[in-house]
Design an enzyme around this catalytic site. Structure first.
Site, PDB file in Angstrom:
ATOM      1  NE  ARG A 114      22.263 -37.822 -90.112  1.00  0.00           N
ATOM      2  CZ  ARG A 114      23.559 -38.014 -89.881  1.00  0.00           C
ATOM      3  NH1 ARG A 114      24.446 -37.336 -90.568  1.00  0.00           N
ATOM      4  NH2 ARG A 114      23.953 -38.880 -88.956  1.00  0.00           N
ATOM      5  CG  HIS A 141      29.087 -38.670 -93.751  1.00  0.00           C
ATOM      6  ND1 HIS A 141      28.493 -37.456 -94.039  1.00  0.00           N
ATOM      7  CD2 HIS A 141      29.028 -38.805 -92.386  1.00  0.00           C
ATOM      8  CE1 HIS A 141      28.105 -36.883 -92.909  1.00  0.00           C
ATOM      9  NE2 HIS A 141      28.418 -37.675 -91.906  1.00  0.00           N
ATOM     10  CD  GLN A 144      32.475 -35.974 -90.169  1.00  0.00           C
ATOM     11  OE1 GLN A 144      31.399 -35.739 -89.629  1.00  0.00           O
ATOM     12  NE2 GLN A 144      33.620 -35.464 -89.728  1.00  0.00           N
ATOM     13  CG  ASP A 236      31.925 -44.211 -88.060  1.00  0.00           C
ATOM     14  OD1 ASP A 236      31.407 -43.728 -87.031  1.00  0.00           O
ATOM     15  OD2 ASP A 236      31.343 -44.241 -89.156  1.00  0.00           O
ATOM     16  CB  CYS A 276      32.548 -39.020 -88.309  1.00  0.00           C
ATOM     17  SG  CYS A 276      32.083 -40.750 -88.152  1.00  0.00           S
ATOM     18  NE  ARG A 304      29.491 -32.552 -91.186  1.00  0.00           N
ATOM     19  CZ  ARG A 304      28.532 -33.375 -90.757  1.00  0.00           C
ATOM     20  NH1 ARG A 304      28.816 -34.287 -89.838  1.00  0.00           N
ATOM     21  NH2 ARG A 304      27.320 -33.323 -91.252  1.00  0.00           N
TER      22      ARG A 304
END
Length: 316
Positions: A114, A141, A144, A236, A276, A304
């Site tokens: 990450r 991402h 996700q 987001d 998310c 997830r």
């Protein structure tokens, strides 16, 4: 199911860097596997395909959901996860990523990272001869997005032909949702202020894929146009991690892009709301929407775990 379909697709040893590295059929297999693994876990069934294997988890960006879901996921698959922050590694002191990658590959069976720069991910994958998983970069991402589409598939029973509307910054999340929608034959409408649209490269690539699957990609400055008749509404944070100094500028730029009760009236009555997380209630989304009856943010967060377990089980 997993064993018979595994013979159809070759996953073992592959990286999971971006959704466009996989075919539509491969991605759908991974979603079906995630749903299968979720059922096993809920039923208390022990399933240890990664017994004796170790995943190294490199974090240059902090996280709640990413760390916990990958660590728990490896445990449930019979393996072990090793947390490695930037301060734990010599890359934080200037060691080339190529050296770090080749050393870690001698110890580990897979690496999850990450990070900020997408080139850090691709360089790691280039020099490590073990599977590398993108747990977030500034470009994309994909894990996700896989959890998001698993959540949609579980509730709606299909993906093809549905419309997902993303309202907000055309960021890494928008990139992965757009490519995922294209792969699954969906319509994806992104509404962002001009100057904050998704990268042209990703938009064009997604449109090319969508033209082959029956999907459709739209980028607009009008949130009402994007959200019209949407089956899924997504947003987001306006300032992603690393952009905190732009918070005030972005609050002004995105003032008309809050997902609230007025805006979601343009979506279908049974729309799903996804985010998310972490979320800023009163900024990108109203409390009434994110905590309302159409919200599935906690099902999404749970997935997830299952989506990433499917990815790890397949490639490791």
């Amino acid at each position: 199911m997993a064993q018979s379909l595994e013979q159809k697709f070759v996953f073992t040893g592959r990286d999971f860097l971006d959704l466009d590295d996989y075919t539509s059929e491969e991605l759908r297999y991974l979603l079906d596997l995630a749903i299968d693994l979720k059922k096993k876990q809920k039923a208390g069934e022990v399933y240890h395909p990664l017994k004796g294997k170790t995943l190294g988890m490199i974090f240059e960006k902090s996280s709640t959901r990413t760390r916990v879901s990958f660590e728990v996921g490896m445990y449930q698959l019979g393996g072990h996860a090793l947390f490695l922050s930037r301060n734990d590694l010599q890359i934080g002191r200037g060691e080339p990523i190529s050296d770090t990658a080749q050393v870690l590959a001698r110890y580990l069976d897979g690496i999850m990272i990450r990070t900020f720069a997408h080139t850090t991910l691709t360089d790691l994958a280039k020099y490590a001869n073990i599977p590398v998983i993108n747990a977030l970069t500034d470009w994309s991402h994909p894990c996700q997005a896989m959890a998001d589409y698993q959540t949609v598939l579980e509730e709606k029973g299909r993906l093809e032909g549905l419309k997902i509307a993303f309202v907000g910054d055309g960021n890494n999340m928008a990139h992965s949702l757009m490519m995922g929608a294209a792969k699954f034959g969906m319509t994806c409408a992104i509404a962002s202020p001009e100057g904050y649209w998704p990268a042209d490269e990703m938009t064009k690539k997604s449109q090319e894929v969508a033209s082959q699957t029956g999907g459709h990609i739209l980028v607009t400055a009008d949130p009402k146009e994007a959200i019209a008749d949407a089956d899924i509404v997504y947003t987001d944070v306006w300032a992603s991690m690393g952009m905190e100094e732009e918070q005030k500028i972005r609050e002004k730029a995105f003032a008309a892009y809050q997902v609230n009760e007025e805006l979601v009236r343009y979506a279908k009555p049974d729309y799903m709301f996804l985010h998310c997380l972490p979320a800023h209630r009163g900024e990108e989304v109203s409390a009434g929407v994110i905590d309302g009856r159409n919200s599935r943010i906690f099902d999404e967060a749970e997935n997830r775990l299952h989506a990433q377990k499917a990815i790890m089980a397949a490639i490791m």
